[in-house]
Motif scaffolding. Structure first.
Motif, PDB file in Angstrom:
ATOM      1  N   ILE A 170       0.840  -1.202   0.000  1.00 28.02           N
ATOM      2  CA  ILE A 170       0.000   0.000   0.000  1.00 28.02           C
ATOM      3  C   ILE A 170       0.872   1.247   0.000  1.00 28.02           C
ATOM      4  CG2 ILE A 170      -1.837   1.242   1.217  1.00 28.02           C
ATOM      5  CD1 ILE A 170      -2.484  -1.540   2.523  1.00 28.02           C
ATOM      6  N   LEU A 171       1.984   1.196   0.727  1.00 33.31           N
ATOM      7  CA  LEU A 171       2.914   2.326   0.753  1.00 33.31           C
ATOM      8  C   LEU A 171       3.465   2.595  -0.650  1.00 33.31           C
ATOM      9  CD1 LEU A 171       4.483   4.407   2.466  1.00 33.31           C
ATOM     10  CD2 LEU A 171       6.260   2.659   2.763  1.00 33.31           C
ATOM     11  N   GLY A 172       3.779   1.529  -1.383  1.00 35.09           N
ATOM     12  CA  GLY A 172       4.259   1.692  -2.747  1.00 35.09           C
ATOM     13  C   GLY A 172       3.242   2.408  -3.617  1.00 35.09           C
ATOM     14  N   SER A 173       1.969   2.029  -3.475  1.00 37.21           N
ATOM     15  CA  SER A 173       0.912   2.689  -4.247  1.00 37.21           C
ATOM     16  C   SER A 173       0.739   4.141  -3.819  1.00 37.21           C
ATOM     17  CB  SER A 173      -0.412   1.932  -4.064  1.00 37.21           C
ATOM     18  OG  SER A 173      -0.324   0.640  -4.618  1.00 37.21           O
ATOM     19  N   TYR A 174       0.853   4.376  -2.523  1.00 34.63           N
ATOM     20  CA  TYR A 174       0.745   5.749  -1.999  1.00 34.63           C
ATOM     21  C   TYR A 174       1.821   6.641  -2.612  1.00 34.63           C
ATOM     22  CZ  TYR A 174       0.814   9.577   1.423  1.00 34.63           C
ATOM     23  OH  TYR A 174       0.797  10.808   2.018  1.00 34.63           O
ATOM     24  N   TYR A 175       3.062   6.161  -2.606  1.00 35.61           N
ATOM     25  CA  TYR A 175       4.165   6.944  -3.170  1.00 35.61           C
ATOM     26  C   TYR A 175       4.013   7.118  -4.680  1.00 35.61           C
ATOM     27  CZ  TYR A 175       6.880   6.818   1.191  1.00 35.61           C
ATOM     28  OH  TYR A 175       7.334   6.984   2.490  1.00 35.61           O
ATOM     29  N   ARG A 176       3.506   6.091  -5.344  1.00 31.17           N
ATOM     30  CA  ARG A 176       3.320   6.183  -6.794  1.00 31.17           C
ATOM     31  C   ARG A 176       2.284   7.251  -7.137  1.00 31.17           C
ATOM     32  NH1 ARG A 176      -0.235   2.985 -10.502  1.00 31.17           N
ATOM     33  NH2 ARG A 176       0.478   3.540 -12.587  1.00 31.17           N
ATOM     34  N   GLU A 177       1.177   7.278  -6.377  1.00 27.40           N
ATOM     35  CA  GLU A 177       0.153   8.292  -6.620  1.00 27.40           C
ATOM     36  C   GLU A 177       0.694   9.679  -6.323  1.00 27.40           C
ATOM     37  OE1 GLU A 177      -2.924   8.025  -7.946  1.00 27.40           O
ATOM     38  OE2 GLU A 177      -2.308   5.967  -8.385  1.00 27.40           O
ATOM     39  N   ALA A 178       1.475   9.790  -5.231  1.00 27.66           N
ATOM     40  CA  ALA A 178       2.050  11.085  -4.864  1.00 27.66           C
ATOM     41  C   ALA A 178       3.021  11.578  -5.934  1.00 27.66           C
ATOM     42  CB  ALA A 178       2.762  10.981  -3.519  1.00 27.66           C
ATOM     43  N   ALA A 179       3.758  10.645  -6.533  1.00 29.14           N
ATOM     44  CA  ALA A 179       4.740  11.014  -7.552  1.00 29.14           C
ATOM     45  C   ALA A 179       4.074  11.566  -8.811  1.00 29.14           C
ATOM     46  CB  ALA A 179       5.595   9.798  -7.908  1.00 29.14           C
ATOM     47  N   LYS A 180       2.832  11.186  -9.032  1.00 22.40           N
ATOM     48  CA  LYS A 180       2.142  11.625 -10.244  1.00 22.40           C
ATOM     49  C   LYS A 180       1.518  13.014 -10.121  1.00 22.40           C
ATOM     50  CE  LYS A 180      -0.449   7.915 -10.740  1.00 22.40           C
ATOM     51  NZ  LYS A 180      -1.398   6.952 -11.349  1.00 22.40           N
ATOM     52  N   ILE A 181       1.563  13.579  -8.904  1.00 22.95           N
ATOM     53  CA  ILE A 181       1.011  14.919  -8.699  1.00 22.95           C
ATOM     54  C   ILE A 181       2.059  15.943  -9.133  1.00 22.95           C
ATOM     55  CG2 ILE A 181       0.063  16.551  -7.030  1.00 22.95           C
ATOM     56  CD1 ILE A 181      -0.691  14.166  -5.285  1.00 22.95           C
ATOM     57  N   GLY A 199       5.926  11.975  -1.949  1.00 21.48           N
ATOM     58  CA  GLY A 199       6.489  10.694  -2.364  1.00 21.48           C
ATOM     59  C   GLY A 199       7.057  10.801  -3.755  1.00 21.48           C
ATOM     60  N   ASN A 200       7.799   9.789  -4.160  1.00 12.53           N
ATOM     61  CA  ASN A 200       8.369   9.769  -5.500  1.00 12.53           C
ATOM     62  C   ASN A 200       8.507   8.330  -5.968  1.00 12.53           C
ATOM     63  OD1 ASN A 200      10.948   8.716  -4.468  1.00 12.53           O
ATOM     64  ND2 ASN A 200      11.232  10.787  -3.643  1.00 12.53           N
ATOM     65  N   TYR A 201       8.907   8.163  -7.219  1.00 10.19           N
ATOM     66  CA  TYR A 201       8.992   6.826  -7.793  1.00 10.19           C
ATOM     67  C   TYR A 201      10.062   5.966  -7.115  1.00 10.19           C
ATOM     68  CZ  TYR A 201       5.855   8.111 -11.622  1.00 10.19           C
ATOM     69  OH  TYR A 201       4.756   8.495 -12.360  1.00 10.19           O
ATOM     70  N   ASP A 202      11.145   6.596  -6.680  1.00 12.68           N
ATOM     71  CA  ASP A 202      12.197   5.817  -6.010  1.00 12.68           C
ATOM     72  C   ASP A 202      11.674   5.185  -4.721  1.00 12.68           C
ATOM     73  OD1 ASP A 202      14.042   6.363  -7.965  1.00 12.68           O
ATOM     74  OD2 ASP A 202      14.953   8.060  -6.906  1.00 12.68           O
ATOM     75  N   LEU A 203      10.928   5.967  -3.944  1.00 13.65           N
ATOM     76  CA  LEU A 203      10.359   5.439  -2.706  1.00 13.65           C
ATOM     77  C   LEU A 203       9.321   4.359  -3.002  1.00 13.65           C
ATOM     78  CD1 LEU A 203       9.913   8.763  -0.670  1.00 13.65           C
ATOM     79  CD2 LEU A 203      11.522   6.901  -0.186  1.00 13.65           C
ATOM     80  N   ALA A 204       8.531   4.576  -4.045  1.00 17.86           N
ATOM     81  CA  ALA A 204       7.519   3.592  -4.425  1.00 17.86           C
ATOM     82  C   ALA A 204       8.176   2.276  -4.840  1.00 17.86           C
ATOM     83  CB  ALA A 204       6.667   4.137  -5.570  1.00 17.86           C
ATOM     84  N   GLU A 205       9.213   2.394  -5.672  1.00 16.47           N
ATOM     85  CA  GLU A 205       9.915   1.189  -6.132  1.00 16.47           C
ATOM     86  C   GLU A 205      10.538   0.435  -4.963  1.00 16.47           C
ATOM     87  OE1 GLU A 205      13.620  -0.142  -9.057  1.00 16.47           O
ATOM     88  OE2 GLU A 205      12.810   1.894  -9.172  1.00 16.47           O
TER      89      GLU A 205
END
Length: 272
Positions: A170-181, A199-205
């Motif tokens: 869920i954290l990965g999805s949270y960071y992915r959504e945040a990175a798209k803003i 968040g950013n893609y690196d944190l999501a990955e």
């Protein structure tokens, strides 16, 4: 045949080496089943097995029966939250009201788990999961309003168990959504709504790869991670992740949808 009278006489000789030798010889020829009966599975273990086999009616029946017997068992509540998230995912996507009822019930179960025992990581992670799915079906403002609450639940779960694969996913999805803003939307959002998710893609990955290292079966993590790689134009790695995912077992209702989406993407990028 064992010489029973002789063995009986040996038993009177405390700590006799001959006695130990005789008993060792006797038990070496006995089947394990006659030495100790095989431990039978508990009702909750049977319900867990039914859940992972996607036999949700059986899992629901057993969990609910156990809950009636022990209404203060916090673990039963997060397992029921997990079950109801899965039940909602198994309903036709056009039946939004029915799906929402399951997600709301999942949220209630997760809340009860936390109320009974706030030290159980899974209570917080499935609370975040249910809330996240409900927010995903809502509008942009509702998503932003719930983002803080979802992040708090994820943080609580990971503080209690840094290897909670559900919370990491869920954290990965949270960071992915945040990175798209975009920065502009973030600025406007901060001005009119409040602090935007960070968040950013690196944190999501990083979150998704750790989740995969803990439980390599979960198709969701490969799919989400592949989408991140596509967002960053890392096509080769995205294709590798999707191909790996297609060899994993289907253990969640959403897996079938994700498999179809990945097949479409694989075909699209293979033809280019």
């Amino acid at each position: 045949m064992t010489n029973t009278p002789k063995l009986r006489r040996l038993c009177h000789r405390r700590n006799s080496p001959l006695l130990l030798l005789a008993l060792s010889a006797l038990f070496s020829f006995m089947p394990v089943s006659t030495i100790a009966a095989e431990r039978s599975e508990s009702p909750v273990e049977l319900a867990d097995k039914a859940f992972w086999n996607m036999n949700y009616p059986t899992a629901d029946s057993i969990y609910t029966a156990e809950l009636h017997r022990n209404p203060r068992n916090a673990d039963l509540y997060w397992k029921l939250a997990r079950l109801h998230v899965s039940l909602g995912e198994s309903v036709d996507r056009n039946k939004k009201d029915e799906r929402l009822r399951y997600y709301r019930k999942a949220l209630e179960y997760a809340k009860t788990c936390i109320a009974i025992d706030s030290t159980i990581a899974k209570g917080h992670s499935w609370y975040a999961a249910a809330l996240g799915i409900m927010a995903d079906k809502a509008g942009s403002n509702e998503k932003l309003n719930r983002a803080k609450e979802i992040k708090r639940a994820i943080d609580s779960a990971l503080r209690l168990n840094p290897n909670d694969e559900t919370a990491l996913s869920i954290l990965g999805s949270y960071y992915r959504e945040a990175a798209k803003i975009s920065w502009f939307k973030r600025m406007v959002g901060n001005a009119f709504i409040g602090e935007m998710p960070k968040g950013n893609y690196d944190l999501a990955e990083k979150a998704f790869r750790k989740a995969i290292s803990i439980d390599s079966r979960i198709i969701r993590n490969y799919h989400e991670l592949a989408l991140i790689e596509l967002d960053q134009n890392n096509r080769a790695e995205a294709l590798r992740l999707m191909k790996t995912a297609l060899n994993k077992p289907v253990i969640m209702p959403s897996d079938r949808r994700r498999i179809e989406e990945m097949r479409v993407l694989l075909k699209k990028y293979s033809e280019e």
